[in-house]
Design an enzyme around this catalytic site. Structure first.
Site, short mmCIF file in Angstrom:
data_model
loop_
_atom_site.label_atom_id
_atom_site.label_comp_id
_atom_site.label_asym_id
_atom_site.label_seq_id
_atom_site.Cartn_x
_atom_site.Cartn_y
_atom_site.Cartn_z
N HIS A 1 86.05 70.32 30.44
CA HIS A 1 84.76 70.99 30.67
C HIS A 1 83.85 70.17 31.59
O HIS A 1 82.83 70.68 32.08
CB HIS A 1 84.06 71.24 29.33
CG HIS A 1 83.20 72.45 29.31
ND1 HIS A 1 82.90 73.19 30.44
CD2 HIS A 1 82.54 73.09 28.30
CE1 HIS A 1 82.12 74.20 30.14
NE2 HIS A 1 81.88 74.16 28.83
N ASP B 1 83.86 74.91 34.42
CA ASP B 1 82.91 75.65 33.60
C ASP B 1 83.64 76.78 32.86
O ASP B 1 84.75 77.16 33.22
CB ASP B 1 81.80 76.23 34.47
CG ASP B 1 80.91 75.14 35.07
OD1 ASP B 1 80.78 74.08 34.42
OD2 ASP B 1 80.39 75.34 36.18
#
Length: 508
Positions: A479, A483
């Protein structure tokens, strides 16, 4: 004239290896391309062939030593065998014992490699009193990265084992005593019973049952703490289990290393004897400990998240059924599902490039190519060979390469270079029956796709319930780079390409 034997190229970013095994001794005659030794890196084993025929005149890097790329391993002399060969690593071989007598030789821990100071005795292949031949494997040691086999320095009888299985030994320490010479071999049968009696009475654990010795090492017990019930006080496995389940004095408990506070007291309480007899406790190998530590490091260093979707495999299965015979006839390889998934992932990676990127310090490195890692299960564990430039390969090229790498992986023939440089990975847990899982990242990659079992499930299409062959897909991603939108988009593009394979041909 002599020929040098040097360390070959080990693979991308791999700069050193450990000399695992020498198949030849100084003075041995060898043929060109005959295997001289075996090198081990973190993941693969590399065989070093002889560059020319001749006689192995000197071994420069002994077993257990760490060597860099292009380092000198040995030299080969032309012609007949040398009259006075040297032992491993150039040390003069021990002088032969007198024909009528026996000579005690120490069996030492070999050099374990740079910065490695200790190892664990994993397995003894011989027991005290056994006859052994020169260079026959006596035991196996394990370090953080490699297993090191310890050969017999001479022919004779293994007189005494000083480091039992499970014991931790330091580099250069003594493992056993070997009695060499004809006198030792001739008297081995007659001397063994007397030796057993005297050693049993002296309390040395080398004469106890092998399973008991191993279990004592795992439980942290000594022979003095266990009462033997076997013949002449021989300690059996059951004796160790009883001693391990018995309460220990407070003083000994105080000397034990403290355990993590998160473990409840009930978990450390002694278990009933009838349950203990049905348990088997096996110490983790150093290699497995290293793997566990690195996997945990991957979780700790990346902000790992997993997103899921499902795909209707009807389109791929119908296309495969229609063309599989023609495909195999023309290309000589079966048409499987992995080529479709590889193509679909390459297509999705071109649209969502951050999934094909990695973090380098404070930079993000975007790869304008796809080196696809394909996880393969082998008897020794999971390996991930890499299909280089998979984005430019055809279906046939992908299937051929996957079949070849799968065979080489199961045979342990993959080179380090073949498992380096991957930018994205596909893991197929479905072959083992997994319905859904969350694959763990393969650092420094930022994405890994998990395939799963194909299962018929009721689905709603146009207001009607129909049965479709469905598969759950899982994308684990970092992450920090990717995204949520990018991860979901990637997985949707893979789903769309698999449900309508024609999209791959049209680049849609």
């Amino acid at each position: 004239m002599s020929t040098e034997v040097r360390v070959p190229t080990l693979g991308e970013s791999v700069t050193e290896a450990t000399v695992a095994t020498w198949f030849k001794k100084p003075g041995d005659a060898i043929e060109a391309d005959e295997m001289l030794c075996e090198l081990e890196t973190d993941k693969v084993t590399v065989e070093v062939p002889a560059p020319a025929a001749g006689t192995l005149s000197e071994i420069v890097a002994a077993e257990g030593e760490t060597v860099g790329v292009d380092a000198l391993l040995a030299t080969i002399a032309e012609g007949a065998a040398a009259p006075a060969p040297k032992a491993n690593g150039g040390t003069p071989a021990p002088a032969p014992a007198d024909d009528a007598g026996a000579e005690d030789l120490p069996v030492m821990v070999p050099t374990l490699g740079e910065s490695v100071t200790e190892a664990t005795v994993s397995t003894w292949f011989k027991q005290a009193g056994d006859k052994v031949e020169r260079d026959e494997m006596l035991c196996e040691l394990e370090t953080d990265k490699v297993s090191v086999e310890v050969p017999a320095p001479a022919a004779g009888v293994l007189k005494e084992i000083l480091a039992a299985e499970g014991a931790t030994v330091e580099a250069g320490g003594q493992l056993a005593v070997l009695s060499s010479g004809e006198g030792a071999a001739a008297s081995a049968t007659d001397d063994k019973p007397a030796a057993e009696t005297s050693k049993a009475s002296s309390g040395k654990d080398v004469e106890d049952a092998p399973s008991a010795r191993k279990l004592m090492a795992e439980k942290g017990l000594t022979a003095a703490e266990v009462t033997g019930s076997g013949r002449d006080g021989r300690i059996m496995k059951e004796d160790v289990l009883k001693a391990a389940s018995a309460p220990k004095p407070a003083s000994s408990r105080a000397s034990e290393p403290s355990k993590p506070a998160a473990i409840p007291d009930a978990a450390r309480a002694p278990i009933p004897a009838e349950d203990a007899e049905r348990e088997e406790r096996v110490k983790m190998t150093r290699l497995r400990q290293t793997i566990a530590r690195r996997l945990k490091d991957a979780q700790n260093s990346a902000a790992m998240l997993t997103t899921y979707n499902e795909v209707d495999m009807s389109g791929v299965m119908a296309l495969r059924k229609e063309y599989k015979d023609l495909f195999e006839k023309k290309h000589g390889v079966k048409l499987g599902f992995m080529s479709f998934f590889t193509k679909a992932c390459c297509h999705a990676l071109s649209e969502v490039p951050e999934v094909n990127a990695e973090i380098d310090g404070t930079d993000i490195v975007y790869k304008r190519f796809v080196h696809m890692g394909i996880a393969v299960g082998t008897p020794s564990g999971l390996v991930v060979p890499v299909l280089r430039n998979a984005d430019s390969m055809s279906f046939a090229e992908i299937e051929k390469r996957i079949a070849e790498m799968g065979t080489r992986a199961r045979d342990g023939k993959l080179s380090m270079a073949e498992m380096q440089g991957g930018t994205f990975t596909i893991s197929n847990g479905g072959v083992y029956g997994s319905l859904m899982s969350s694959p763990i990242l393969n650092p420094p990659q930022s994405g890994i796709l998990g395939m799963h079992k194909i299962q018929d499930r009721p689905m709603v299409e146009g207001g009607q319930i129909v049965i479709r062959p469905m598969m759950y897909l899982a994308l684990s991603y970092d992450h920090r780079i990717v995204d949520g939108k990018g991860a979901v988009t990637f997985l949707v593009r893979v789903k769309e390409a698999l449900e309508d394979p024609r999209r791959l041909l049209m680049d849609l």
